[in-house]
Design a protein around this motif. Structure first.
Motif, PDB file in Angstrom:
ATOM      1  N   ASP A 350       7.360 -24.792  46.591  1.00 41.13           N
ATOM      2  CA  ASP A 350       8.613 -24.792  45.825  1.00 41.13           C
ATOM      3  C   ASP A 350       9.680 -25.623  46.530  1.00 41.13           C
ATOM      4  O   ASP A 350      10.690 -25.107  47.029  1.00 41.13           O
ATOM      5  N   GLU A 351       9.460 -26.921  46.576  1.00 36.68           N
ATOM      6  CA  GLU A 351      10.406 -27.850  47.194  1.00 36.68           C
ATOM      7  C   GLU A 351      10.266 -29.221  46.541  1.00 36.68           C
ATOM      8  O   GLU A 351       9.380 -29.447  45.717  1.00 36.68           O
ATOM      9  N   SER A 352      11.160 -30.126  46.901  1.00 39.01           N
ATOM     10  CA  SER A 352      11.096 -31.524  46.450  1.00 39.01           C
ATOM     11  C   SER A 352      10.988 -31.635  44.930  1.00 39.01           C
ATOM     12  O   SER A 352      10.182 -32.384  44.399  1.00 39.01           O
ATOM     13  N   GLY A 353      11.804 -30.873  44.225  1.00 35.09           N
ATOM     14  CA  GLY A 353      11.823 -30.919  42.771  1.00 35.09           C
ATOM     15  C   GLY A 353      11.263 -29.691  42.109  1.00 35.09           C
ATOM     16  O   GLY A 353      11.708 -29.304  41.023  1.00 35.09           O
ATOM     17  N   ALA A 354      10.257 -29.054  42.729  1.00 35.33           N
ATOM     18  CA  ALA A 354       9.673 -27.837  42.158  1.00 35.33           C
ATOM     19  C   ALA A 354      10.556 -26.639  42.492  1.00 35.33           C
ATOM     20  O   ALA A 354      10.996 -26.484  43.628  1.00 35.33           O
ATOM     21  N   GLY A 395       6.259 -24.597  33.752  1.00 36.09           N
ATOM     22  CA  GLY A 395       5.079 -24.768  34.594  1.00 36.09           C
ATOM     23  C   GLY A 395       4.677 -26.222  34.729  1.00 36.09           C
ATOM     24  O   GLY A 395       4.309 -26.673  35.823  1.00 36.09           O
ATOM     25  N   ALA A 396       4.732 -26.970  33.623  1.00 36.44           N
ATOM     26  CA  ALA A 396       4.379 -28.391  33.672  1.00 36.44           C
ATOM     27  C   ALA A 396       5.364 -29.165  34.533  1.00 36.44           C
ATOM     28  O   ALA A 396       4.976 -30.045  35.313  1.00 36.44           O
ATOM     29  N   TYR A 397       6.647 -28.817  34.395  1.00 42.33           N
ATOM     30  CA  TYR A 397       7.683 -29.470  35.212  1.00 42.33           C
ATOM     31  C   TYR A 397       7.402 -29.277  36.695  1.00 42.33           C
ATOM     32  O   TYR A 397       7.371 -30.230  37.472  1.00 42.33           O
ATOM     33  N   ASN A 398       7.178 -28.026  37.098  1.00 44.33           N
ATOM     34  CA  ASN A 398       6.927 -27.753  38.514  1.00 44.33           C
ATOM     35  C   ASN A 398       5.623 -28.372  38.986  1.00 44.33           C
ATOM     36  O   ASN A 398       5.536 -28.886  40.113  1.00 44.33           O
ATOM     37  N   SER A 399       4.599 -28.341  38.141  1.00 44.27           N
ATOM     38  CA  SER A 399       3.295 -28.864  38.548  1.00 44.27           C
ATOM     39  C   SER A 399       3.355 -30.358  38.864  1.00 44.27           C
ATOM     40  O   SER A 399       2.753 -30.812  39.849  1.00 44.27           O
ATOM     41  N   GLN A 400       4.077 -31.117  38.051  1.00 39.78           N
ATOM     42  CA  GLN A 400       4.106 -32.558  38.326  1.00 39.78           C
ATOM     43  C   GLN A 400       4.900 -32.863  39.597  1.00 39.78           C
ATOM     44  O   GLN A 400       4.586 -33.812  40.322  1.00 39.78           O
ATOM     45  N   TRP A 401       5.907 -32.044  39.932  1.00 41.78           N
ATOM     46  CA  TRP A 401       6.620 -32.254  41.193  1.00 41.78           C
ATOM     47  C   TRP A 401       5.745 -31.855  42.392  1.00 41.78           C
ATOM     48  O   TRP A 401       5.696 -32.569  43.410  1.00 41.78           O
ATOM     49  N   THR A 402       5.066 -30.720  42.278  1.00 41.00           N
ATOM     50  CA  THR A 402       4.211 -30.267  43.374  1.00 41.00           C
ATOM     51  C   THR A 402       3.073 -31.257  43.613  1.00 41.00           C
ATOM     52  O   THR A 402       2.762 -31.608  44.762  1.00 41.00           O
ATOM     53  N   ASP A 403       2.435 -31.706  42.550  1.00 44.06           N
ATOM     54  CA  ASP A 403       1.351 -32.680  42.693  1.00 44.06           C
ATOM     55  C   ASP A 403       1.873 -34.002  43.257  1.00 44.06           C
ATOM     56  O   ASP A 403       1.181 -34.661  44.043  1.00 44.06           O
ATOM     57  N   ARG A 404       3.075 -34.365  42.872  1.00 47.40           N
ATOM     58  CA  ARG A 404       3.661 -35.606  43.402  1.00 47.40           C
ATOM     59  C   ARG A 404       3.788 -35.544  44.923  1.00 47.40           C
ATOM     60  O   ARG A 404       3.495 -36.515  45.621  1.00 47.40           O
ATOM     61  N   SER A 405       4.205 -34.382  45.434  1.00 47.57           N
ATOM     62  CA  SER A 405       4.297 -34.222  46.888  1.00 47.57           C
ATOM     63  C   SER A 405       2.923 -34.261  47.540  1.00 47.57           C
ATOM     64  O   SER A 405       2.709 -34.950  48.551  1.00 47.57           O
ATOM     65  N   LYS A 406       1.972 -33.500  46.982  1.00 44.07           N
ATOM     66  CA  LYS A 406       0.634 -33.441  47.590  1.00 44.07           C
ATOM     67  C   LYS A 406      -0.057 -34.802  47.553  1.00 44.07           C
ATOM     68  O   LYS A 406      -0.635 -35.245  48.561  1.00 44.07           O
ATOM     69  N   VAL A 407       0.002 -35.463  46.399  1.00 40.45           N
ATOM     70  CA  VAL A 407      -0.653 -36.769  46.275  1.00 40.45           C
ATOM     71  C   VAL A 407       0.058 -37.802  47.149  1.00 40.45           C
ATOM     72  O   VAL A 407      -0.587 -38.614  47.829  1.00 40.45           O
ATOM     73  N   GLY A 408       1.393 -37.757  47.168  1.00 41.66           N
ATOM     74  CA  GLY A 408       2.136 -38.719  47.986  1.00 41.66           C
ATOM     75  C   GLY A 408       1.840 -38.592  49.464  1.00 41.66           C
ATOM     76  O   GLY A 408       1.698 -39.586  50.177  1.00 41.66           O
ATOM     77  N   THR A 409       1.721 -37.348  49.932  1.00 40.56           N
ATOM     78  CA  THR A 409       1.394 -37.129  51.342  1.00 40.56           C
ATOM     79  C   THR A 409      -0.024 -37.600  51.644  1.00 40.56           C
ATOM     80  O   THR A 409      -0.285 -38.200  52.700  1.00 40.56           O
ATOM     81  N   TRP A 410      -0.939 -37.342  50.732  1.00 40.65           N
ATOM     82  CA  TRP A 410      -2.323 -37.803  50.902  1.00 40.65           C
ATOM     83  C   TRP A 410      -2.385 -39.336  50.930  1.00 40.65           C
ATOM     84  O   TRP A 410      -3.092 -39.926  51.768  1.00 40.65           O
ATOM     85  N   LEU A 411      -1.625 -39.992  50.071  1.00 40.57           N
ATOM     86  CA  LEU A 411      -1.599 -41.455  50.067  1.00 40.57           C
ATOM     87  C   LEU A 411      -0.972 -41.993  51.355  1.00 40.57           C
ATOM     88  O   LEU A 411      -1.399 -43.025  51.881  1.00 40.57           O
ATOM     89  N   TRP A 412       0.031 -41.282  51.886  1.00 41.26           N
ATOM     90  CA  TRP A 412       0.614 -41.667  53.175  1.00 41.26           C
ATOM     91  C   TRP A 412      -0.461 -41.630  54.262  1.00 41.26           C
ATOM     92  O   TRP A 412      -0.551 -42.545  55.097  1.00 41.26           O
ATOM     93  N   ALA A 413      -1.266 -40.577  54.247  1.00 45.27           N
ATOM     94  CA  ALA A 413      -2.336 -40.453  55.247  1.00 45.27           C
ATOM     95  C   ALA A 413      -3.339 -41.598  55.123  1.00 45.27           C
ATOM     96  O   ALA A 413      -3.846 -42.102  56.138  1.00 45.27           O
TER      97      ALA A 413
END
Length: 532
Positions: A350-354, A395-413
């Motif tokens: 629950d951060e970065s938009g979520a 739920g859709a709003y929060n999901s796209q923010w949460t996924d954005r963080s997870k995917v963005g961090t994975w792409l950073w790695a």
């Protein structure tokens, strides 16, 4: 990581931190190059929770690692601390820096604030225990109970936290300051005084931590939010080459193409922007020179701005100076400009938009996505994150923010791996601490990571203590060996070509970053945007 480094890191975890029958370090006076120090027991009685070596932990508070930043030292790199006569009593926290906790009477705010605190479980000054340096998030201070180091010290680790300049004190750039800085460093830039404080604290630790039972050749840097930005800059800076063995970046990295990079904690400004803002700031104070600015009262320089969601006209933040910061985030990654050390990084649910407990209408959801995405991206995101009813929109709003963080961090790695060989371990935290209504909010993992539930007044449950022990176990293992894995912990795989993230909190183990279609969508969208 080469074999000799891997072997050396593995050996660190085997070093016994209870050295024979020697007394705890609070029973002796510590000799430093600046003078003598008297520490104190970190605990006078057994803390609630799961600490087992609490009787051995010594704490020293308010140790100056640099001189005052006031007067003629205002907007200069940290200057050397002065030696003291006699034995310095290190029982109480020192001053905190202005704008860190402005408006509170809980702390003494003063520009003489570059001090640090040390928790050590060593029973001998030659223990050579692994060391971790904690950088706090925005609007905070090293004296905050949330960052107490006793839980980490209980794991056989020397824990250090410190204060650094923020706001106009930490990030003001100006042509006059650039001239001064050029005369000292050869870099025609200014603005990163807070970052130089962070690096100054690291260098002090490297030079002095052996006296407290720490190993100066085994320092991990760690922080959350603005502290994660500090950690990222320390990892990347050419000024820290060879000083660290690992970095823990909590809630702080994402794909450099993500526009959130410009507004969240890791954001930075170009030098031109920072210089222009500095000139406007000087004019707003009716000053015509830096000399006049250095004569102003401290309170005149405390302004809001530079934090997520701020609507202040001032936006004081890190500056891309090509000196402390070597390049843009993207170039730093693909050129491999930073220290090649293992990394832990991740996000909370629950951060970065979520937002936990969100309740929005379909119209509000569509308006937000229309503001963020243009076609064809809008239709593609709505297809994968449909919010067709009032029940599903939030739920859709929060999901796209949460996924954005997870995917963005994975792409950073993945970008990190283009020029580095050290592993990156990514996590996703979803446990909500008790007694609050914000869910797994920004900062909610800190108590658990540091295993210091004893120092925060929440209605902790037995489950919280179990989670804290596991979280602290992963982090402590990483600090000791560069790998979070260990006995009685579920395997945590390094992020490489796989598309998983370690679930921590309400569950444990590898989970998909997101569905393949969602990962692909974010990756393709990011590729169309300008990198930061």
């Amino acid at each position: 990581m080469n074999q000799s480094r891997r072997a050396r890191l593995a050996l660190v975890s085997l070093i016994p931190f209870l050295a024979g029958a020697n007394a705890a370090l609070y029973d002796t006076v510590i000799e430093t190059q600046y003078g003598r120090l008297q520490g104190y027991p970190a605990f006078t009685s057994e803390p609630t929770g799961n600490l087992t070596h609490w009787k051995d932990i010594t704490v020293w508070k308010n140790i100056p690692f640099a001189a005052t930043t006031g007067g003629q030292n205002r907007w200069r790199a940290p200057q050397p601390a002065s030696a003291w006569n006699g034995t310095r009593d290190a029982k109480s926290f020192g001053n905190v820096c202005p704008s860190a906790t402005s408006g509170t009477s809980e702390y003494t705010i003063d520009e003489d604030c570059l001090n640090l605190n040390i928790w050590s479980p060593a029973n001998s000054t030659d223990a050579k225990l692994p060391v971790v340096m904690w950088s706090y998030p925005a609007l905070s201070t090293a004296a905050d109970a949330l960052f107490d180091g006793g839980g980490m010290a209980d794991q056989g680790i020397v824990y250090v936290n410190y204060n650094y300049r923020t706001g106009s004190f930490g990030w003001l750039a100006h042509p006059e300051l650039s001239e001064e800085f050029y005369a000292v460093t050869g870099s025609n830039s200014s603005g990163n005084w807070g970052m130089l404080d962070q690096i100054g604290a690291l260098k002090w630790i490297h030079e002095n931590i052996a006296a407290f039972g720490g190993d100066p050749e085994h320092i991990t840097v760690m922080g959350q939010s603005a502290g994660s930005a500090a950690t990222q800059h320390i990892v990347n800076s050419p000024l820290t080459k060879g000083l660290i063995v690992g970095g823990i970046i909590e809630s702080g990295v994402r794909d450099p193409h993500d526009p959130l990079c410009t507004s969240l904690a890791e954001g930075y400004k170009t030098l031109d922007y920072a210089l222009a803002q500095g000139e406007r700031f000087m004019a707003s104070l009716n000053c015509t020179s830096i000399a006049e600015m250095r004569e102003l009262p401290m309170d005149d320089l405390i302004v809001s701005g530079g934090t997520f969601g701020s609507d202040s006209e001032w936006d004081f933040a890190a500056t891309l100076d090509y000196y402390v910061m070597p390049d843009t985030y993207l170039n730093t990654l693909i050129k491999g400009l930073g220290n090649d050390v293992p990394i832990i990084t991740g996000n909370t649910k629950d951060e970065s938009g979520a937002t936990y407990g969100l309740n929005i209408t379909v119209a509000e959801y569509l308006a937000d996505l229309n503001e963020t995405f243009s076609e064809p991206w809008l239709s593609r995101f709505l297809e994968l994150y449909p919010g067709n009813t009032s029940l599903t929109a939030s739920g859709a709003y929060n999901s796209q923010w949460t996924d954005r963080s997870k995917v963005g961090t994975w792409l950073w790695a993945r970008l990190w791996a283009t020029a580095k060989t050290s592993p990156v371990y990514t996590y996703f935290w979803d446990h909500a601490p008790p007694g609050q209504d914000q869910g797994a909010y920004h900062e909610s993992e800190i108590n658990y990571v540091l295993n210091n539930l004893y120092d925060t007044d929440l209605a902790w449950t037995a489950e919280d203590y179990v989670i804290a022990r596991r979280m602290n176990g992963y982090w402590a293992n990483f600090i000791k060996t560069g790998n979070p894995n260990g006995k009685q912990l579920i395997e945590w795989a390094a992020t490489a070509s796989n598309s998983t993230v370690q679930h921590v909190g309400n569950g444990w183990g590898a989970i998909p970053v997101a569905s393949d279609a969602k990962v692909q969508l974010f990756e393709e969208w990011f590729d169309t945007l300008v990198a930061y």
